[in-house]
Design a protein around this motif. Structure first.
Motif, PDB file in Angstrom:
ATOM      1  N   GLU A   1       0.790  -1.206   0.000  1.00 52.56           N
ATOM      2  CA  GLU A   1       0.000   0.000   0.000  1.00 52.56           C
ATOM      3  C   GLU A   1       0.836   1.276   0.000  1.00 52.56           C
ATOM      4  O   GLU A   1       1.772   1.424   0.774  1.00 52.56           O
ATOM      5  N   ARG A   2       0.453   2.164  -0.847  1.00 47.94           N
ATOM      6  CA  ARG A   2       0.842   3.555  -0.730  1.00 47.94           C
ATOM      7  C   ARG A   2      -0.270   4.255   0.045  1.00 47.94           C
ATOM      8  O   ARG A   2      -1.406   3.767   0.074  1.00 47.94           O
ATOM      9  N   PRO A   3       0.039   5.414   0.619  1.00 47.19           N
ATOM     10  CA  PRO A   3      -1.014   6.162   1.319  1.00 47.19           C
ATOM     11  C   PRO A   3      -2.220   6.345   0.401  1.00 47.19           C
ATOM     12  O   PRO A   3      -2.068   6.687  -0.771  1.00 47.19           O
ATOM     13  N   GLY A   4      -3.379   6.112   0.953  1.00 45.99           N
ATOM     14  CA  GLY A   4      -4.602   6.161   0.166  1.00 45.99           C
ATOM     15  C   GLY A   4      -5.076   4.759  -0.170  1.00 45.99           C
ATOM     16  O   GLY A   4      -6.145   4.573  -0.740  1.00 45.99           O
ATOM     17  N   GLY A   5      -4.237   3.778   0.157  1.00 48.76           N
ATOM     18  CA  GLY A   5      -4.658   2.401  -0.064  1.00 48.76           C
ATOM     19  C   GLY A   5      -4.419   1.909  -1.476  1.00 48.76           C
ATOM     20  O   GLY A   5      -4.929   0.873  -1.876  1.00 48.76           O
ATOM     21  N   LEU A   6      -3.659   2.664  -2.254  1.00 51.54           N
ATOM     22  CA  LEU A   6      -3.379   2.239  -3.626  1.00 51.54           C
ATOM     23  C   LEU A   6      -2.232   1.235  -3.647  1.00 51.54           C
ATOM     24  O   LEU A   6      -1.276   1.352  -2.881  1.00 51.54           O
ATOM     25  N   VAL A   7      -2.342   0.251  -4.529  1.00 50.39           N
ATOM     26  CA  VAL A   7      -1.259  -0.700  -4.712  1.00 50.39           C
ATOM     27  C   VAL A   7      -0.115  -0.005  -5.454  1.00 50.39           C
ATOM     28  O   VAL A   7      -0.332   0.638  -6.481  1.00 50.39           O
ATOM     29  N   SER A   8       1.089  -0.124  -4.914  1.00 50.99           N
ATOM     30  CA  SER A   8       2.229   0.602  -5.490  1.00 50.99           C
ATOM     31  C   SER A   8       2.711  -0.055  -6.779  1.00 50.99           C
ATOM     32  O   SER A   8       2.613  -1.276  -6.953  1.00 50.99           O
ATOM     33  N   GLY A   9       3.250   0.756  -7.668  1.00 51.20           N
ATOM     34  CA  GLY A   9       3.667   0.317  -8.999  1.00 51.20           C
ATOM     35  C   GLY A   9       4.580  -0.899  -9.040  1.00 51.20           C
ATOM     36  O   GLY A   9       4.358  -1.809  -9.849  1.00 51.20           O
ATOM     37  N   PRO A  10       5.632  -0.949  -8.219  1.00 50.03           N
ATOM     38  CA  PRO A  10       6.544  -2.093  -8.301  1.00 50.03           C
ATOM     39  C   PRO A  10       5.881  -3.450  -8.040  1.00 50.03           C
ATOM     40  O   PRO A  10       6.384  -4.467  -8.513  1.00 50.03           O
TER      41      PRO A  10
ATOM     42  N   LEU B   1      -2.379   2.162 -16.010  1.00 47.96           N
ATOM     43  CA  LEU B   1      -3.598   2.617 -16.666  1.00 47.96           C
ATOM     44  C   LEU B   1      -4.712   2.986 -15.685  1.00 47.96           C
ATOM     45  O   LEU B   1      -5.434   3.947 -15.905  1.00 47.96           O
ATOM     46  N   SER B   2      -4.855   2.229 -14.629  1.00 50.24           N
ATOM     47  CA  SER B   2      -5.848   2.545 -13.598  1.00 50.24           C
ATOM     48  C   SER B   2      -5.296   2.112 -12.251  1.00 50.24           C
ATOM     49  O   SER B   2      -4.456   1.215 -12.180  1.00 50.24           O
ATOM     50  N   ALA B   3      -5.779   2.722 -11.192  1.00 54.91           N
ATOM     51  CA  ALA B   3      -5.301   2.398  -9.851  1.00 54.91           C
ATOM     52  C   ALA B   3      -6.090   1.246  -9.247  1.00 54.91           C
ATOM     53  O   ALA B   3      -7.252   1.021  -9.596  1.00 54.91           O
ATOM     54  N   ALA B   4      -5.419   0.506  -8.365  1.00 55.13           N
ATOM     55  CA  ALA B   4      -6.098  -0.535  -7.580  1.00 55.13           C
ATOM     56  C   ALA B   4      -6.103  -0.066  -6.130  1.00 55.13           C
ATOM     57  O   ALA B   4      -5.070   0.329  -5.592  1.00 55.13           O
ATOM     58  N   LYS B   5      -7.257  -0.096  -5.501  1.00 53.10           N
ATOM     59  CA  LYS B   5      -7.401   0.400  -4.125  1.00 53.10           C
ATOM     60  C   LYS B   5      -7.650  -0.745  -3.162  1.00 53.10           C
ATOM     61  O   LYS B   5      -8.752  -1.312  -3.165  1.00 53.10           O
ATOM     62  N   GLN B   6      -6.664  -1.074  -2.370  1.00 50.04           N
ATOM     63  CA  GLN B   6      -6.794  -2.120  -1.346  1.00 50.04           C
ATOM     64  C   GLN B   6      -7.556  -3.320  -1.874  1.00 50.04           C
ATOM     65  O   GLN B   6      -8.507  -3.795  -1.254  1.00 50.04           O
ATOM     66  N   GLU B   7      -7.155  -3.802  -3.023  1.00 53.56           N
ATOM     67  CA  GLU B   7      -7.889  -4.905  -3.641  1.00 53.56           C
ATOM     68  C   GLU B   7      -6.927  -5.890  -4.277  1.00 53.56           C
ATOM     69  O   GLU B   7      -5.797  -5.558  -4.605  1.00 53.56           O
ATOM     70  N   ASP B   8      -7.387  -7.114  -4.430  1.00 55.53           N
ATOM     71  CA  ASP B   8      -6.629  -8.148  -5.126  1.00 55.53           C
ATOM     72  C   ASP B   8      -6.575  -7.823  -6.620  1.00 55.53           C
ATOM     73  O   ASP B   8      -7.414  -7.068  -7.126  1.00 55.53           O
ATOM     74  N   PHE B   9      -5.628  -8.419  -7.295  1.00 53.37           N
ATOM     75  CA  PHE B   9      -5.652  -8.344  -8.762  1.00 53.37           C
ATOM     76  C   PHE B   9      -5.095  -9.634  -9.332  1.00 53.37           C
ATOM     77  O   PHE B   9      -4.580 -10.488  -8.620  1.00 53.37           O
ATOM     78  N   ARG B  10      -5.245  -9.772 -10.621  1.00 53.30           N
ATOM     79  CA  ARG B  10      -4.792 -10.957 -11.334  1.00 53.30           C
ATOM     80  C   ARG B  10      -3.860 -10.532 -12.465  1.00 53.30           C
ATOM     81  O   ARG B  10      -4.117  -9.542 -13.144  1.00 53.30           O
ATOM     82  N   CYS B  11      -2.778 -11.264 -12.626  1.00 50.19           N
ATOM     83  CA  CYS B  11      -1.794 -10.925 -13.665  1.00 50.19           C
ATOM     84  C   CYS B  11      -1.629 -12.097 -14.629  1.00 50.19           C
ATOM     85  O   CYS B  11      -1.317 -13.213 -14.202  1.00 50.19           O
ATOM     86  N   THR B  12      -1.814 -11.826 -15.908  1.00 55.39           N
ATOM     87  CA  THR B  12      -1.640 -12.863 -16.932  1.00 55.39           C
ATOM     88  C   THR B  12      -0.527 -12.470 -17.898  1.00 55.39           C
ATOM     89  O   THR B  12      -0.524 -11.362 -18.423  1.00 55.39           O
ATOM     90  N   ALA B  13       0.414 -13.391 -18.094  1.00 54.55           N
ATOM     91  CA  ALA B  13       1.506 -13.173 -19.039  1.00 54.55           C
ATOM     92  C   ALA B  13       1.401 -14.182 -20.170  1.00 54.55           C
ATOM     93  O   ALA B  13       0.964 -15.318 -19.952  1.00 54.55           O
ATOM     94  N   LYS B  14       1.802 -13.757 -21.352  1.00 55.01           N
ATOM     95  CA  LYS B  14       1.618 -14.582 -22.546  1.00 55.01           C
ATOM     96  C   LYS B  14       2.799 -14.357 -23.487  1.00 55.01           C
ATOM     97  O   LYS B  14       3.113 -13.217 -23.820  1.00 55.01           O
ATOM     98  N   ILE B  15       3.408 -15.422 -23.918  1.00 57.32           N
ATOM     99  CA  ILE B  15       4.525 -15.314 -24.866  1.00 57.32           C
ATOM    100  C   ILE B  15       3.984 -15.075 -26.271  1.00 57.32           C
ATOM    101  O   ILE B  15       3.098 -15.807 -26.726  1.00 57.32           O
ATOM    102  N   LEU B  16       4.507 -14.056 -26.943  1.00 57.70           N
ATOM    103  CA  LEU B  16       4.099 -13.798 -28.325  1.00 57.70           C
ATOM    104  C   LEU B  16       5.117 -14.346 -29.320  1.00 57.70           C
ATOM    105  O   LEU B  16       4.779 -14.646 -30.457  1.00 57.70           O
ATOM    106  N   LYS B  17       6.376 -14.444 -28.902  1.00 59.97           N
ATOM    107  CA  LYS B  17       7.416 -14.965 -29.806  1.00 59.97           C
ATOM    108  C   LYS B  17       8.486 -15.664 -28.978  1.00 59.97           C
ATOM    109  O   LYS B  17       9.111 -15.052 -28.100  1.00 59.97           O
TER     110      LYS B  17
END
Lengths: 157, 157, 157, 157
Positions: free
Chosen positions: A46-55, A89-105
């Motif tokens: 968390e960063r102040p405000g409850g946002l998930v930090s970029g790193p 692109l958008s902020a996440a506020k004290q919430e879970d998220f999901r990350c999907t990675a995909k090989i293109l080449k």
């Protein structure tokens, strides 16, 4: 085509390394050249405000792409991150998220893919592109020694 | 030109937020549009083999650029990271490093800069480019709410 | 250290290939791992309003980095562009500009550098980062076959 | 949702500006926030060996994204390219290719999207990410004046 790694092996990799386990990344699923991680919210993100930090997003994308790569190249693969770009692109506020990675080449030397982090409500939070370098199988890794991912203990560099 | 922030204010910002203080970033110095952080090695940074993991460099670059921006815009500035690219050039092995960020263009809306992480022996470890978005002073931030940096407690979003 | 190529050889390369000669790039000077091109304004570069269009800057940066690389690796080097990022910072209006590229890391396999385009009045117009891949000397190029630069006629791919 | 521009208007834009018409980009089709261009091979694109040079792909991606943006914001929109990243994945040899751009996030100020160039046989040649800045409707564009796209003649800057 059978995957070069099992979910069980990937879960062990995720738990085995302090740096990855700190983030609490959970394997959601894999497919050929693809991996999805769940990232439960932690107060430490968390960063102040409850946002998930970029790193946190960048770490998730780098690890998800590493695991996506292992589905093709097997758990002993020694590829390293060459470069990575992130757009927030958008902020996440004290919430879970999901990350999907995909090989293109998947090249002989270089692997390129995209990753995205999405909120549980489906909002696109971040978008990433990543390049990995595959070292010679017959020799030590050449140029970039750096990478944003764990490595098997005892593996020679 | 006098800086818009003091070193003392920046040190307080670095210590005040859990996410930043976890990394142990230490302010080395500032100049107009420029900031250098020292990053002492921690076991928690380590990937197997004793290498510093990629997200540590990315976090350092994002925070250093944020502080560089505050030297121009003052400690209350609410700019957010739009995009960030990292190239991993050499590995750091259980060692401290230093990260310097520098603004190349301070626009009315967008700020662009570069950052680099260098070992104590002078080896270039990573190179970064970053874009920040400056919200309207008269209204709420527009598009990207996300950023890899702490924010003043109590600041409205 | 003596350069691996002469200005004369580079001027010949620039004039020899239609794609490069169309842009009218002129070699301003070289140093070890560095190259500066002058780009005189042409009506063909123009977008309505007399602004120089983005791809002209990107072409200049890619060619300047290629020549910078040749100062280290010699005129027969077969490296190819892996990735390139451009930030557009200020516009150029019906005016000449200068592009300087500089290698930051020359690895065995990967080369990384930065480039910038600057107006004759000293305004920073664009900033670029580029990664090149050096093929095996003993075999055909591996992964990325693409690049934004000319190549010696008759060179096998 | 009805598109904010017609194919006819976009075809006129493509033919009207020398810089775009030089490349011979042909509109293949549009959808909401999406645009596909066909790029017939030209000898002028060629590097020795018959490979399509990198800046051609970058120009195609920048123009395709610009048109994708107009499908949402209308033909008079004055957005400019902030940053653009390209990964070169496979070479094109004296052949046509197709470029598709797609908006992933349309913010009030910033627009982000991806583009890809694909050969007629379906090989992924290049992958791009792009950020555009939307100027205030009520005032002149603020920071970045540069962009890789044509602009309506007579439009004030």
């Amino acid at each position: 085509m059978a995957l070069a790694v099992t979910e069980r092996e990937l879960r062990r990799l995720l738990s085995e390394y302090p740096f990855t386990s700190i983030y609490g990344f959970r394997l959601h699923g894999i497919a050929e050249g693809q991996c999805t991680l769940d990232v439960p919210f932690q107060a430490a993100f968390e960063r102040p405000g409850g946002l998930v930090s970029g790193p946190v997003f960048m770490a998730a994308a780098d690890v998800a792409m590493w695991l996506a790569l292992l589905t093709r190249l097997g758990p002993a693969d020694g590829s390293v991150t060459v470069e990575m770009k992130t757009n927030f692109l958008s902020a996440a506020k004290q919430e879970d998220f999901r990350c999907t990675a995909k090989i293109l080449k998947l090249g002989k030397r270089l692997v390129y893919g995209v990753a995205e982090c999405v909120s549980t409500e489906g909002t696109l939070l971040t978008h990433h592109t990543l390049t990995y370098f595959r070292p010679d199988s017959t020799q030590q890794p050449a140029a970039p020694q750096s990478a944003g991912k764990p490595r098997r203990p005892g593996r020679p560099r």
